[in-house]
Motif scaffolding. Sequence first.
Motif, PDB file in Angstrom:
ATOM      1  N   ILE A   4       3.095   3.973   2.986  1.00  0.00           N
ATOM      2  CA  ILE A   4       4.524   4.308   3.015  1.00  0.00           C
ATOM      3  C   ILE A   4       4.666   5.829   3.054  1.00  0.00           C
ATOM      4  O   ILE A   4       5.340   6.386   3.917  1.00  0.00           O
ATOM      5  N   GLU A   5       3.983   6.480   2.117  1.00  0.00           N
ATOM      6  CA  GLU A   5       4.152   7.922   1.937  1.00  0.00           C
ATOM      7  C   GLU A   5       3.759   8.726   3.171  1.00  0.00           C
ATOM      8  O   GLU A   5       4.335   9.789   3.445  1.00  0.00           O
TER       9      GLU A   5
ATOM     10  N   ARG B 183       0.849  -1.186   0.000  1.00  0.00           N
ATOM     11  CA  ARG B 183       0.000   0.000   0.000  1.00  0.00           C
ATOM     12  C   ARG B 183       0.891   1.245   0.000  1.00  0.00           C
ATOM     13  O   ARG B 183       1.471   1.611   1.031  1.00  0.00           O
ATOM     14  N   VAL B 184       1.007   1.874  -1.149  1.00  0.00           N
ATOM     15  CA  VAL B 184       1.886   3.025  -1.269  1.00  0.00           C
ATOM     16  C   VAL B 184       1.492   4.137  -0.293  1.00  0.00           C
ATOM     17  O   VAL B 184       2.351   4.826   0.285  1.00  0.00           O
ATOM     18  N   ASP B 185       0.178   4.296  -0.068  1.00  0.00           N
ATOM     19  CA  ASP B 185      -0.269   5.341   0.846  1.00  0.00           C
ATOM     20  C   ASP B 185       0.209   5.091   2.272  1.00  0.00           C
ATOM     21  O   ASP B 185       0.359   6.034   3.053  1.00  0.00           O
TER      22      ASP B 185
ATOM     23  N   ASN C 190      10.763  -4.173  -2.167  1.00  0.00           N
ATOM     24  CA  ASN C 190      10.375  -2.808  -1.800  1.00  0.00           C
ATOM     25  C   ASN C 190      10.938  -2.472  -0.419  1.00  0.00           C
ATOM     26  O   ASN C 190      10.377  -2.835   0.620  1.00  0.00           O
TER      27      ASN C 190
ATOM     28  N   TRP D 226       8.522  -0.369   2.005  1.00  0.00           N
ATOM     29  CA  TRP D 226       7.381  -1.104   2.558  1.00  0.00           C
ATOM     30  C   TRP D 226       7.814  -1.863   3.801  1.00  0.00           C
ATOM     31  O   TRP D 226       7.099  -1.919   4.812  1.00  0.00           O
TER      32      TRP D 226
END
Length: 508
Positions: free
Chosen positions: A23-24, A19-21, A250, A253
């Motif tokens: 991480i960011e 889930r990129v969100d 990744n 992550w």
Amino acid sequence: MGMTKVTTENSSWFKEKIRVDQIEKYLGADGKDFIPDDAIEEKLHNDNTLALSTDKVKVREIIAKSLAIQTLSPEDTAVLLNVKDPGLWDEMEAAAGTIKKTVYDNRIVTFAPLYLSTTCVNNCSYCGLRSENGSVSRGVLTLDEARSEVEVLAGQIGHKRLVVVYGEHPKSDIDYMASTIEAVYSVKAKIKESENYACIRRVNVNASPLSIEDLKVLDKVGIGTYQVFQETYHKKTYSSVHPANTLKGNYLWRLYCMHRAIDAGVDDVGIGALFGLGDWKFEVMGLLHHAVELESRFGIGPHTISFPRLEPAENTPFINESNNIVSNDDFRKAITVIRLAVPYAGMILTARENAQMRKSLIHLGITQTDAASKIGLGAYNRTKGDMQDATRQQFILGDTRSLDDVVKELALMGNITSFCTAGYRCGRTGECIMDSLRTGAEGKLCKLNAVITFREWLDDFASAETKALGETIIKNEIDEVKIKVPKVYDHFIDYYNRTAAGERDLYF
């Protein structure tokens, strides 16, 4: 136990894992993470660091901070890592032992690993379970098979605490994790030649990075510490051993999994590095930066730090090709500096190390170690004694001694083996425990439960020789309780006597 061909054919599962969100949301305002590779290298090698590492006054000032249970700065940690004076290293080792005694007393917590799945979609070059390794059999335990393993671990060996281990694969997803953990907790194992039953009282988890939503599921089933090891904090090295087309490729992550766990409600998190992948000094600095990041963002650091070393694995030549294999002397230094840099954290020494090495490192601040360990799938129910089957496990263990033998050795060293899990059940976790650890209060309280659980184990599982040694330790511990914790002494003795008479699971 069904064997599973390892593929990434379940593309939907694969794509939705990261889930990129998630991480960011944790990145700095500049979009960067908290491991500054160039700055770490600069701190380790600049002229000022090298000069200070020869300054005895400065090194002793840093040691004094550790003895005051203060987390060290990256600058101070870099200085310690560069010390060459043998006399100063002796002082650092002595301080490491003092810190451990201050924070945790003379307790050593024991546990066992339980591999519940060995299928994995990743292809890490150093791992015997990598997806392309056709020389290793792998699978996923059924719930009945998991319960059968616990019957041995709890009912025959006497473990109260496990770390359950999972490969990253659709067949060991969050639903499987939750179901197997519930199955582990459900077992009430009859103790041989006793009227008592034994059970696993705390399950820690070693698994792949998960989303906040999945971590909430694990928190709900009642896990203890959630462990995810970064393996190596050095980004270039990380990329070289974890293919980019895999989930483990990744870096971020994985790096922010502890953040997600704490946000999901998991109180205790465990970090670690696999020594032998990157430069060992860089890994110590990475662990320190990780601890500082968690402290600054959440007010709590890692509950535990692990530092496994690379070990041989079936059809895995990486260990013979690595340029970063850590010598015994350097490994000893790494452990010493970790204890000084993050003085409140529990430190886990695993059975990857041989018995002699483990014995030589315990006094440097180790608080937890596994014993009677088997890491093959379903291995606790196999009848080949201590034989290891390289084609069925992730790597080769260095120490397969029985729990009785390990407890005996610890007793001879003046340590009490603790089977206590009371902190998890009384809410002494996460932020609640940090102040107690820093002041030494937790060590005094845990001594009470250590004595009671040790009495349990001696009566239910120990050999005659180990029981005799253990009772000498217990006598000394009871005398200390009377002096150090007089207000609860009468209550403690009541619990102790009731335990000796056959009651179980009494705790403070």
